[in-house]
Design a protein around this motif. Structure first.
Motif, short mmCIF file in Angstrom:
data_model
loop_
_atom_site.label_atom_id
_atom_site.label_comp_id
_atom_site.label_asym_id
_atom_site.label_seq_id
_atom_site.Cartn_x
_atom_site.Cartn_y
_atom_site.Cartn_z
N LEU A 132 36.84 33.02 54.35
CA LEU A 132 35.42 32.93 54.00
C LEU A 132 35.12 31.53 53.52
N SER A 133 34.09 30.93 54.08
CA SER A 133 33.64 29.62 53.63
C SER A 133 32.12 29.60 53.65
N GLU A 181 31.27 28.98 39.53
CA GLU A 181 32.40 29.87 39.76
C GLU A 181 31.99 30.94 40.77
N VAL A 182 32.83 31.12 41.79
CA VAL A 182 32.57 32.10 42.83
C VAL A 182 33.72 33.10 42.83
N VAL A 183 33.43 34.38 42.60
CA VAL A 183 34.45 35.42 42.56
C VAL A 183 34.15 36.44 43.63
N LEU A 184 35.13 36.67 44.53
CA LEU A 184 34.96 37.67 45.58
C LEU A 184 35.41 39.03 45.05
N MET A 185 34.53 40.03 45.15
CA MET A 185 34.81 41.37 44.65
C MET A 185 34.79 42.38 45.78
N THR A 212 39.07 33.85 43.25
CA THR A 212 38.15 32.98 42.52
C THR A 212 38.28 31.54 43.00
N THR A 213 37.15 30.86 43.11
CA THR A 213 37.14 29.44 43.42
C THR A 213 35.89 28.83 42.80
N ILE A 215 39.43 42.30 55.35
CA ILE A 215 38.13 42.58 55.94
C ILE A 215 37.53 43.82 55.26
N GLY A 216 36.23 43.96 55.38
CA GLY A 216 35.57 45.11 54.77
C GLY A 216 34.40 44.67 53.91
N PRO A 217 33.73 45.62 53.27
CA PRO A 217 32.57 45.29 52.42
C PRO A 217 33.01 44.54 51.16
N HIS A 218 32.34 43.45 50.86
CA HIS A 218 32.58 42.66 49.66
C HIS A 218 31.26 42.09 49.16
N HIS A 219 31.30 41.51 47.98
CA HIS A 219 30.20 40.72 47.47
C HIS A 219 30.79 39.64 46.57
N VAL A 220 30.05 38.57 46.37
CA VAL A 220 30.52 37.50 45.50
C VAL A 220 29.68 37.48 44.23
N ARG A 221 30.35 37.20 43.13
CA ARG A 221 29.68 37.01 41.84
C ARG A 221 29.66 35.53 41.56
N VAL A 222 28.48 34.96 41.41
CA VAL A 222 28.32 33.52 41.19
C VAL A 222 27.89 33.29 39.75
#
Length: 334
Positions: free
Chosen positions: A54-55, A69-73, A100-101, A116-123
Motif C-alpha cells: 500500500l502506498s 502517523e499512519v496506522v493500518l487496521m 505503522t508509518t 488483502i482484505g478490508p482495512h482502514h487507516v488511522r491518521v
C-alpha cells in the motif's frame, strides 16, 4: 521456502485436517477437512496467503500532510452509527496492533507485505488530538490510497464561575465520552497534550476531524476539571466557538502514620447530602503523604487500601471540604 511447513493432524472418523503455515504466528487460516478412504490418495493444493503493498499520499485541506502517523487496521472503517464500538476500537488502536508509518514532507507513505482484505487507516495529525479514519480496502496487486482529509477548528474560552478568564488552563479535544483527566495513579500532576489558554482564557485548536461529536476538556490549578458542551464540525461549518466554565476546586491532604506496606492506595469517595456515592478519586502512595488536588468540594470519605484488593480496605474517615480550601486527614496504618 525453508520457513514453510505442512501440518497434518488425524481426526476422528478417518478424516484428515490439513493447514498450511508459514512464518506468520498470527495466521487465521482455517483448517480444511478432507475425507480420505483407506489406501486412497487425493491431491491437495495449498496456496500461500496473498500479500500486497500500500502506498499513497495524504493531504489536509488540499495541502501535503507531512509527519503524520499512519496506522493500518484490520476491518472496514467503523460505522458512523456505532459510536460505542468506534470509541472502543480507537482506544485499542492507541495501544498498538497495526502496521505503522509516517508521511514524508510531501505527504507520501508506503507499507509492504500486507494481507488483502478490508482495512482502514488511522491518521494522527497531532499527538493527543482525535484521529482521522480513512477506508483502505486491500486487493491483490499494488494498492494506492490518495486521500484529502478535511479538518476543522475550534476557538474557545475558559472562564471561572464568576466569568473571569482562567489563564494557562490546559485544553484538549476528545470524542464525546472519551478522555479527560490530567493526573495519574501516583498522585503526581501531569499536563495533558493540547494547548494552553492565554491571559484572556482564550485558545484555538485546529486539525480536528469532521462529522464527529467532540468536546473540549479543560483543567487548571485550583479548579475542578470540566468540559464544554458537545459540538460537531462539518464541511459546511469548519469552525466553531465554545466556552468551558470551571468551578473552584478543593484539596484533601492525607497524612499516613506507621509502617508502609507494598502498593498502598489512598481512595476517596464523594457523597451527596442523601448519602449517595457520586464520585471517586484514587492515588497510589509514595511516602507518608498524598494530596488529592482540584477535586469537587463537598462530602468525602477517605480510606487506605492495599493494592487492587478492594476487600482489604481500612476504615473510612469522613471529611467536608469547601471550595478553595484544603482539608487534612490522618490515617493510622495497621
Amino acid at each position: 521456502d525453508p520457513s514453510d511447513a505442512i501440518t497434518v493432524g488425524r481426526t476422528d472418523g478417518g478424516g484428515t485436517t490439513i493447514s498450511f503455515e508459514g512464518d506468520r504466528e498470527d495466521s487465521d487460516t482455517p483448517w480444511e477437512r478432507i475425507s480420505v478412504a483407506p489406501g486412497a490418495k487425493i491431491p491437495v493444493v495449498l496456496r500461500v496467503p496473498v500479500q500486497t503493498n500500500l502506498s499513497g499520499s495524504l493531504t489536509v485541506n488540499g495541502r501535503p500532510l507531512a509527519g503524520a502517523e499512519v496506522v493500518l487496521m484490520d476491518g472496514a472503517a467503523p460505522s458512523e452509527f456505532d459510536d460505542e464500538q468506534r470509541q472502543m476500537q480507537r482506544r485499542m488502536q492507541r495501544w498498538g496492533g497495526g502496521e505503522t508509518t509516517k508521511t514524508d514532507k510531501n505527504g507520501r507513505f508506503q507499507m509492504e507485505e500486507l494481507d488483502i482484505g478490508p482495512h482502514h487507516v488511522r491518521v494522527t495529525i497531532e499527538a493527543g488530538m482525535p484521529d482521522h479514519i480513512v477506508p483502505a480496502p486491500l486487493r491483490e496487486g499494488e494498492n494506492n490510497l490518495n486521500a484529502n482529509i478535511d479538518v476543522g477548528l475550534v476557538r474557545g474560552r475558559v472562564v471561572g464561575k464568576d466569568g473571569k478568564p482562567v489563564p494557562d488552563a490546559a485544553v484538549t479535544v476528545d470524542l464525546k465520552g472519551q478522555g479527560g483527566g490530567g493526573g495519574n495513579w501516583w498522585g503526581q500532576e501531569s499536563a495533558p497534550e493540547g494547548v494552553r489558554t492565554d491571559d484572556d482564557g482564550r485558545f484555538e485548536i485546529d486539525n480536528l476531524p469532521l462529522d464527529e461529536e467532540l468536546v473540549c476538556n479543560a483543567e487548571a490549578s485550583g479548579y475542578v476539571e470540566d468540559r464544554s458542551e458537545p459540538f460537531t464540525l462539518t464541511t459546511s461549518a469548519l469552525e466553531t466557538d465554545v466556552e468551558v466554565v470551571l468551578s473552584s476546586g478543593a484539596s484533601i491532604r492525607v497524612i499516613l502514620v506507621g509502617d508502609a506496606s507494598n502498593f498502598e492506595r489512598v481512595q476517596a469517595a464523594r457523597y451527596d447530602e442523601d448519602g449517595n456515592r457520586i464520585g471517586n478519586e484514587s492515588r497510589f502512595v509514595q511516602g507518608s503523604e498524598v494530596v488529592l488536588r482540584d477535586i469537587e468540594p463537598g462530602i468525602w470519605k477517605v480510606s487506605l487500601a492495599n493494592g487492587w484488593n478492594d476487600d482489604d480496605v481500612g476504615a473510612e474517615q469522613e471529611v467536608v471540604v469547601s471550595p478553595g480550601a484544603e482539608a487534612e486527614v490522618t490515617i493510622m496504618r495497621e
